[in-house]
Structure formats: C-alpha cells, structure tokens
Motif scaffolding. Structure first.
Motif, PDB file in Angstrom:
ATOM      1  N   GLY A 198       0.842  -1.181  -0.053  1.00  0.00           N
ATOM      2  CA  GLY A 198       0.194   0.037   0.034  1.00  0.00           C
ATOM      3  C   GLY A 198       0.860   1.371  -0.174  1.00  0.00           C
ATOM      4  O   GLY A 198       0.464   2.266  -0.625  1.00  0.00           O
ATOM      5  N   ILE A 199       1.958   1.295   0.633  1.00  0.00           N
ATOM      6  CA  ILE A 199       2.945   2.249   0.918  1.00  0.00           C
ATOM      7  C   ILE A 199       3.732   2.651  -0.479  1.00  0.00           C
ATOM      8  O   ILE A 199       3.751   3.822  -0.901  1.00  0.00           O
ATOM      9  CB  ILE A 199       3.723   1.959   2.044  1.00  0.00           C
ATOM     10  CG1 ILE A 199       3.084   2.288   3.394  1.00  0.00           C
ATOM     11  CG2 ILE A 199       4.982   3.221   2.019  1.00  0.00           C
ATOM     12  CD1 ILE A 199       3.998   1.742   4.434  1.00  0.00           C
ATOM     13  N   PHE A 200       3.938   1.660  -1.278  1.00  0.00           N
ATOM     14  CA  PHE A 200       4.675   1.762  -2.396  1.00  0.00           C
ATOM     15  C   PHE A 200       3.686   1.738  -3.682  1.00  0.00           C
ATOM     16  O   PHE A 200       4.063   2.276  -4.687  1.00  0.00           O
ATOM     17  CB  PHE A 200       5.708   0.720  -2.399  1.00  0.00           C
ATOM     18  CG  PHE A 200       6.962   0.715  -1.614  1.00  0.00           C
ATOM     19  CD1 PHE A 200       8.022   1.387  -2.350  1.00  0.00           C
ATOM     20  CD2 PHE A 200       7.099   0.636  -0.494  1.00  0.00           C
ATOM     21  CE1 PHE A 200       9.187   1.525  -1.339  1.00  0.00           C
ATOM     22  CE2 PHE A 200       8.117   0.906   0.607  1.00  0.00           C
ATOM     23  CZ  PHE A 200       9.242   1.369  -0.198  1.00  0.00           C
ATOM     24  N   SER A 201       2.570   1.785  -3.502  1.00  0.00           N
ATOM     25  CA  SER A 201       1.828   1.544  -4.624  1.00  0.00           C
ATOM     26  C   SER A 201       1.820   2.869  -5.612  1.00  0.00           C
ATOM     27  O   SER A 201       1.917   2.948  -6.793  1.00  0.00           O
ATOM     28  CB  SER A 201       0.161   1.503  -4.335  1.00  0.00           C
ATOM     29  OG  SER A 201      -0.174   2.521  -3.482  1.00  0.00           O
ATOM     30  N   SER A 202       2.316   4.034  -4.854  1.00  0.00           N
ATOM     31  CA  SER A 202       2.253   5.382  -5.713  1.00  0.00           C
ATOM     32  C   SER A 202       3.546   5.159  -6.581  1.00  0.00           C
ATOM     33  O   SER A 202       3.431   5.990  -7.662  1.00  0.00           O
ATOM     34  CB  SER A 202       2.676   6.548  -4.835  1.00  0.00           C
ATOM     35  OG  SER A 202       3.822   6.370  -4.097  1.00  0.00           O
ATOM     36  N   PHE A 203       4.382   4.230  -6.698  1.00  0.00           N
ATOM     37  CA  PHE A 203       5.505   4.004  -7.368  1.00  0.00           C
ATOM     38  C   PHE A 203       5.331   3.261  -8.557  1.00  0.00           C
ATOM     39  O   PHE A 203       5.960   3.193  -9.668  1.00  0.00           O
ATOM     40  CB  PHE A 203       6.825   3.384  -6.830  1.00  0.00           C
ATOM     41  CG  PHE A 203       7.258   4.364  -5.764  1.00  0.00           C
ATOM     42  CD1 PHE A 203       8.470   5.228  -6.254  1.00  0.00           C
ATOM     43  CD2 PHE A 203       7.154   4.407  -4.475  1.00  0.00           C
ATOM     44  CE1 PHE A 203       9.013   6.331  -5.230  1.00  0.00           C
ATOM     45  CE2 PHE A 203       7.704   5.326  -3.643  1.00  0.00           C
ATOM     46  CZ  PHE A 203       8.758   5.978  -3.809  1.00  0.00           C
ATOM     47  N   GLY A 204       4.136   2.628  -8.563  1.00  0.00           N
ATOM     48  CA  GLY A 204       3.676   1.778  -9.521  1.00  0.00           C
ATOM     49  C   GLY A 204       4.268   0.420  -9.578  1.00  0.00           C
ATOM     50  O   GLY A 204       5.708   0.441  -9.111  1.00  0.00           O
ATOM     51  N   PRO A 205       3.930  -0.624 -10.383  1.00  0.00           N
ATOM     52  CA  PRO A 205       4.651  -1.848 -10.283  1.00  0.00           C
ATOM     53  C   PRO A 205       6.007  -1.868 -11.154  1.00  0.00           C
ATOM     54  O   PRO A 205       6.216  -1.069 -11.900  1.00  0.00           O
ATOM     55  CB  PRO A 205       3.618  -2.919 -11.066  1.00  0.00           C
ATOM     56  CG  PRO A 205       2.648  -1.770 -11.926  1.00  0.00           C
ATOM     57  CD  PRO A 205       2.667  -0.653 -11.171  1.00  0.00           C
ATOM     58  N   LYS A 206       6.783  -2.949 -11.044  1.00  0.00           N
ATOM     59  CA  LYS A 206       8.000  -2.950 -11.689  1.00  0.00           C
ATOM     60  C   LYS A 206       7.890  -2.899 -13.100  1.00  0.00           C
ATOM     61  O   LYS A 206       6.741  -3.565 -13.723  1.00  0.00           O
ATOM     62  CB  LYS A 206       8.803  -4.183 -11.114  1.00  0.00           C
ATOM     63  CG  LYS A 206       9.987  -4.372 -11.916  1.00  0.00           C
ATOM     64  CD  LYS A 206      10.744  -5.646 -10.953  1.00  0.00           C
ATOM     65  CE  LYS A 206      12.114  -5.988 -11.744  1.00  0.00           C
ATOM     66  NZ  LYS A 206      12.729  -7.304 -11.097  1.00  0.00           N
ATOM     67  N   ASP A 207       8.677  -2.086 -13.928  1.00  0.00           N
ATOM     68  CA  ASP A 207       8.392  -2.326 -15.339  1.00  0.00           C
ATOM     69  C   ASP A 207       8.616  -3.661 -15.781  1.00  0.00           C
ATOM     70  O   ASP A 207       9.713  -4.232 -15.473  1.00  0.00           O
ATOM     71  CB  ASP A 207       9.414  -1.255 -16.111  1.00  0.00           C
ATOM     72  CG  ASP A 207       9.203  -0.079 -15.550  1.00  0.00           C
ATOM     73  OD1 ASP A 207       8.323   0.404 -15.190  1.00  0.00           O
ATOM     74  OD2 ASP A 207      10.169   0.870 -15.522  1.00  0.00           O
ATOM     75  N   SER A 208       7.682  -4.151 -16.598  1.00  0.00           N
ATOM     76  CA  SER A 208       8.067  -5.725 -16.945  1.00  0.00           C
ATOM     77  C   SER A 208       8.874  -5.671 -18.152  1.00  0.00           C
ATOM     78  O   SER A 208       9.135  -4.649 -18.986  1.00  0.00           O
ATOM     79  CB  SER A 208       6.493  -6.201 -17.270  1.00  0.00           C
ATOM     80  OG  SER A 208       5.775  -5.509 -18.125  1.00  0.00           O
TER      81      SER A 208
END
Length: 208
Positions: A198-208
């Motif tokens: 939840g805390i890191f969601s603003s960074f978006g998922p790792k680029d695939s």
C-alpha cells in the motif's frame, strides 16, 4: 570537486531514495527483497557496501577495517561516498537504503553531501520481545549445539539499545516532516508486505 560532481549527477538522475529502518530482527531484509521484486527498487545495504570495500583490499577498505577493529564508528562521509558511488554506477533511479542513517549525524551528512532528501522513511516497528524471539530462533537454527544463548541474548539486547538510542532521533526528525511510514512488523511476513504494498503503490509496479 568529485564530490560536487557526484551530487550533481545524482540530482540529474532524479534519484528517489527510501530509507529503511527497524531494529535487528524486524524483518527488513525480507521486505526489502519483496519491494525489489515487485516495485523495481535497487536495495543498498550500508553494511554490505562497507564489507565489500574491506574485501576489495583498497586503501579505503583497510582504513574501514582498522576503524571497525578498534570499535570506532566509520565516518559518515565514508559510508555516504560508497552509497553515492553505488547509486551512480547503478542504472536505476529508485533505491532502498537499508540500515542507514544510523544516527542524526549520518542523516544530516547524507542530505548535505548528496543534496537528496528521502521520499520517506519506511520504519518497521516491532516490539523488542518479538525481535528477540526471532533472533534467538535464527541463532538456534544457525548455531551448533554448543552455542550459548545467554551470549546471544546479551549481544542482541546491546544491539537493541544502540538502535533505540541512535536511530530514534532520525525517525523523530522525519516524523516532524511527515515523512515516516510506520509498519507494524510484529505480524507475519505476508501480512507486513500487504501494508508495504500500500505504501509503495504510488511508485507503480516494476516495469516488465
């Protein structure tokens, strides 16, 4: 001059830094690995960088080794230069810095030298009894039948005391800037990571 250039190139990279703090046994390592996997951060451990420098046999490494042998604290600037070098040489622009800053002096020096303020501090809050239990379990798994738990417990309690005295002022400082994300680390690793996500969601998922 080199220092100025290093700070400049880090600013140009628009590097984002998250400090990861928590007592020994709070589960920082496990959670850092999860964040790296899901959010594409690079994990830098100040302790690992110092150990690698010692192993390299460089003049700097010998100086660090001698200081540690004498029970002295390695100067902030030495650790910061190693962190800076690792960030510049790494292609990433998102870093978890684990186990640093260890005290207020480290913190002030990091911001002064790198001109970077962390996005926030991820603080794994775990009761001392729980951390003690985890570390003793870990030691029993790792140690031989002759391992003495009373030695371990004494060392563990010393490490807690150092963490509380040194790191809490750093956490207080960032609290005053609304930059602390506190996680209840007494739960299972999976439950803790749900909060971390939840805390890191603003960074978006790792680029695939």
């Amino acid at each position: 001059m080199a220092k100025e250039e290093a700070a400049g190139s880090l600013r140009e990279k628009n590097v984002k830094v998250v400090f990861v703090l928590g007592g020994p046994g709070s589960g920082k390592g496990t959670q850092c690995a999860n964040i790296v996997r899901d959010f594409g951060f690079t994990h830098l451990s100040a302790g690992d960088l110092l150990r690698a420098e010692i192993k390299s046999g460089s003049e700097n490494g010998t100086m660090i080794q001698n200081m540690i042998k004498e029970g002295k604290i390695v100067p902030s600037e030495v650790t910061i230069r190693l962190l800076e070098k690792a960030m510049i040489e790494n292609g990433n622009d998102k870093f978890l810095i684990d186990g640093f800053p260890r005290n207020e002096e480290n913190r002030a020096a990091f911001e002064e030298v790198t001109k970077i303020e962390p996005e926030f501090v991820l603080f794994f809050d775990c009761p001392e009894e729980e951390m003690e239990k985890r570390l003793l379990n870990r030691n029993q798994v790792l140690s031989s039948p002759h391992g003495r738990d009373d030695d371990n417990i004494e060392t563990i309690r010393k490490r807690f005391k150092v963490f509380l005295e040194s790191s809490l002022p750093v956490i207080e400082h960032y609290y005053s800037k609304a930059k602390v994300r506190k996680v209840d680390a007494a739960r299972s690793a999976d439950e803790v990571f749900e909060s971390v996500k939840g805390i890191f969601s603003s960074f978006g998922p790792k680029d695939s």
